[in-house]
Motif scaffolding. Structure first.
Motif, PDB file in Angstrom:
ATOM      1  N   SER A 147      53.150  84.976  42.074  1.00 42.44           N
ATOM      2  CA  SER A 147      52.755  85.603  43.332  1.00 42.44           C
ATOM      3  C   SER A 147      53.993  85.962  44.131  1.00 42.44           C
ATOM      4  O   SER A 147      55.091  85.455  43.873  1.00 42.44           O
ATOM      5  CB  SER A 147      51.857  84.663  44.138  1.00 42.44           C
ATOM      6  N   GLY A 148      53.802  86.835  45.112  1.00 40.81           N
ATOM      7  CA  GLY A 148      54.888  87.234  45.994  1.00 40.81           C
ATOM      8  C   GLY A 148      54.359  87.537  47.378  1.00 40.81           C
ATOM      9  O   GLY A 148      53.200  87.923  47.541  1.00 40.81           O
ATOM     10  N   ILE A 149      55.203  87.356  48.372  1.00 42.41           N
ATOM     11  CA  ILE A 149      54.847  87.675  49.745  1.00 42.41           C
ATOM     12  C   ILE A 149      56.086  88.223  50.446  1.00 42.41           C
ATOM     13  O   ILE A 149      57.188  87.703  50.258  1.00 42.41           O
ATOM     14  CB  ILE A 149      54.283  86.440  50.493  1.00 42.41           C
ATOM     15  N   GLN A 150      55.900  89.266  51.212  1.00 44.47           N
ATOM     16  CA  GLN A 150      57.014  89.918  51.890  1.00 44.47           C
ATOM     17  C   GLN A 150      56.980  89.532  53.365  1.00 44.47           C
ATOM     18  O   GLN A 150      55.986  89.764  54.058  1.00 44.47           O
ATOM     19  CB  GLN A 150      56.924  91.441  51.736  1.00 44.47           C
ATOM     20  N   LEU A 151      58.078  88.926  53.828  1.00 43.46           N
ATOM     21  CA  LEU A 151      58.157  88.447  55.201  1.00 43.46           C
ATOM     22  C   LEU A 151      59.518  88.800  55.786  1.00 43.46           C
ATOM     23  O   LEU A 151      60.533  88.767  55.077  1.00 43.46           O
ATOM     24  CB  LEU A 151      57.968  86.927  55.261  1.00 43.46           C
ATOM     25  N   LEU A 194      61.471  89.261  49.996  1.00 47.54           N
ATOM     26  CA  LEU A 194      60.348  89.104  49.078  1.00 47.54           C
ATOM     27  C   LEU A 194      60.416  87.698  48.500  1.00 47.54           C
ATOM     28  O   LEU A 194      61.321  87.379  47.726  1.00 47.54           O
ATOM     29  CB  LEU A 194      60.411  90.142  47.958  1.00 47.54           C
ATOM     30  N   TYR A 195      59.468  86.856  48.893  1.00 47.91           N
ATOM     31  CA  TYR A 195      59.405  85.487  48.383  1.00 47.91           C
ATOM     32  C   TYR A 195      58.530  85.477  47.135  1.00 47.91           C
ATOM     33  O   TYR A 195      57.382  85.923  47.165  1.00 47.91           O
ATOM     34  CB  TYR A 195      58.840  84.546  49.444  1.00 47.91           C
ATOM     35  N   VAL A 196      59.085  84.970  46.045  1.00 44.85           N
ATOM     36  CA  VAL A 196      58.407  84.991  44.747  1.00 44.85           C
ATOM     37  C   VAL A 196      58.150  83.565  44.289  1.00 44.85           C
ATOM     38  O   VAL A 196      59.051  82.725  44.270  1.00 44.85           O
ATOM     39  CB  VAL A 196      59.258  85.732  43.690  1.00 44.85           C
ATOM     40  N   ILE A 243      60.311  78.665  44.048  1.00 45.11           N
ATOM     41  CA  ILE A 243      60.261  79.796  44.967  1.00 45.11           C
ATOM     42  C   ILE A 243      61.670  80.303  45.177  1.00 45.11           C
ATOM     43  O   ILE A 243      62.609  79.523  45.369  1.00 45.11           O
ATOM     44  CB  ILE A 243      59.641  79.400  46.325  1.00 45.11           C
ATOM     45  N   ASP A 244      61.812  81.620  45.133  1.00 43.24           N
ATOM     46  CA  ASP A 244      63.107  82.243  45.404  1.00 43.24           C
ATOM     47  C   ASP A 244      62.877  83.437  46.313  1.00 43.24           C
ATOM     48  O   ASP A 244      61.849  84.110  46.229  1.00 43.24           O
ATOM     49  CB  ASP A 244      63.779  82.691  44.106  1.00 43.24           C
ATOM     50  N   ALA A 245      63.825  83.688  47.191  1.00 46.69           N
ATOM     51  CA  ALA A 245      63.736  84.818  48.122  1.00 46.69           C
ATOM     52  C   ALA A 245      64.658  85.931  47.640  1.00 46.69           C
ATOM     53  O   ALA A 245      65.828  85.700  47.340  1.00 46.69           O
ATOM     54  CB  ALA A 245      64.126  84.382  49.531  1.00 46.69           C
ATOM     55  N   LEU A 246      64.116  87.133  47.532  1.00 50.88           N
ATOM     56  CA  LEU A 246      64.867  88.276  47.029  1.00 50.88           C
ATOM     57  C   LEU A 246      64.911  89.368  48.090  1.00 50.88           C
ATOM     58  O   LEU A 246      64.015  89.476  48.930  1.00 50.88           O
ATOM     59  CB  LEU A 246      64.215  88.827  45.759  1.00 50.88           C
ATOM     60  N   GLN A 247      65.941  90.191  48.008  1.00 51.14           N
ATOM     61  CA  GLN A 247      66.054  91.379  48.851  1.00 51.14           C
ATOM     62  C   GLN A 247      66.255  92.583  47.942  1.00 51.14           C
ATOM     63  O   GLN A 247      67.381  92.979  47.656  1.00 51.14           O
ATOM     64  CB  GLN A 247      67.218  91.253  49.836  1.00 51.14           C
TER      65      GLN A 247
END
Length: 251
Positions: A134-138, A121-123, A109-113
Motif C-alpha cells: 500500500s501507499g499513501i501520499q502526505l 509517498l509512504y510505502v 515503511i519507507d518514505a519516497l519522493q
C-alpha cells in the motif's frame, strides 16, 4: 509506445516458427492503448483521492497537454480498477504464501519522493517477499494519519514477526501502535548510510590523494614475474589448486 513481436526464423532451432511478443512494453502501456500507465494512475488518483468527476479529470489532462475526451477517461478508469483488483489478489496470495513459509510477516515503511521534492509517498511493503502492499501520499507524516492508514493491515490473519523503518519518529510511533507485540528495528541500509556521511568526505579526499600518488609510478610491464609451475610430466598431483586449498566466500 509500441512493441514489435518477432518469430524465430531459424529452421534448425527447436523453437522455429514460435512467436515472441514484446512483453516489456506492458510496463509502460496496456495493449491496444495509446495512453501510458502514468495516465491511468493519474486518473485513478484524481477520482479516488481527490474525488474529481471524469469531466474534471479530462480538463486537467488537457491542460497538461494530454489529448483525451471524457469517454476515454472513463474507459481508462475502468482499466485502472481492473489492474488494481488484479494486483490486490496477487498481493494477498504472496502474503499468504510468505506467512506459511516463514511463520509470519515483516512489515516495513519507507518514505519516497518520486519527484525529488514536494509531498512524500509512504510505502508499506512486506520484507521477506519484497511485496509492496500500500501507499499513501502526505505532505508530512503525522502519527495518527499513518495509524489510520495501517488499520486494514493490522486485521490481516498473519503473525507479525517484526517491523522495520528508518528513524522517522512518526513512522516508528505508527508501527509500534499498530503492531505493539512485534519488535521494531531500524533499517540497516539507512543506518549505515547515516554512519557513512561523516566518513565519505574523508574517504573521497583519501582516494584523490592515492590516485595522484599512484599516477606518478611507472606502469607494470606486461611480462611481469609470474610463478613458474612444473610441467604436466613433472607434476605429481593433478588436483587443482583451488580444490586443494578451498576458499570460503561466505561473509
Amino acid at each position: 509506445m509500441a512493441g514489435k513481436g518477432k518469430e524465430c526464423a531459424n529452421a534448425e532451432c527447436e523453437y522455429f516458427g514460435q512467436h515472441y511478443l514484446a512483453y516489456g512494453v506492458l510496463k509502460y502501456s496496456l495493449p491496444q492503448s495509446t495512453y501510458g500507465l502514468d495516465v491511468l494512475a493519474f486518473i485513478g488518483w484524481q477520482h479516488e483521492h481527490e474525488h474529481q468527476q471524469l469531466v474534471e479529470i479530462q480538463r486537467s489532462l488537457n491542460q497538461r497537454g494530454v489529448e483525451i475526451n471524457e469517454s476515454n477517461v472513463g474507459k481508462l478508469y475502468r482499466q485502472f480498477l481492473a489492474l488494481l483488483g488484479g494486483a490486490i489478489a496477487h498481493t494477498q496470495e504472496k502474503l499468504a504464501a510468505t506467512a506459511v513459509l516463514h511463520g509470519g510477516l515483516i512489515w516495513a515503511i519507507d518514505a519516497l519522493q518520486p519527484e525529488g521534492h514536494g509531498t512524500l509517498l509512504y510505502v508499506l511493503y512486506e520484507v521477506l517477499s519484497g511485496t509492496p502492499v500500500s501507499g499513501i501520499q502526505l505532505p508530512q507524516a503525522q502519527g495518527q494519519q499513518l495509524i489510520e492508514w495501517l488499520q486494514p493491515y493490522q486485521k490481516l490473519p498473519y503473525k507479525v514477526l517484526a517491523t522495520l523503518s528508518d528513524g522517522e519518529s512518526a513512522i516508528i510511533t505508527a508501527m509500534n501502535s499498530t503492531w505493539p507485540d512485534a519488535p521494531h528495528q531500524r533499517c540497516q541500509a539507512h543506518f549505515l548510510s547515516n554512519l557513512s556521511e561523516a566518513v565519505l568526505p574523508l574517504d573521497t579526499k583519501l582516494r584523490q590523494q592515492l590516485k595522484a600518488d599512484l599516477d606518478g609510478l611507472p606502469q607494470v610491464p606486461e611480462s611481469s614475474e609470474r610463478p613458474q609451475y612444473p610441467s604436466s610430466e613433472q607434476q605429481q598431483d593433478n588436483t587443482p589448486f583451488f580444490q586443494e586449498f578451498p576458499f570460503c566466500h561466505e561473509a
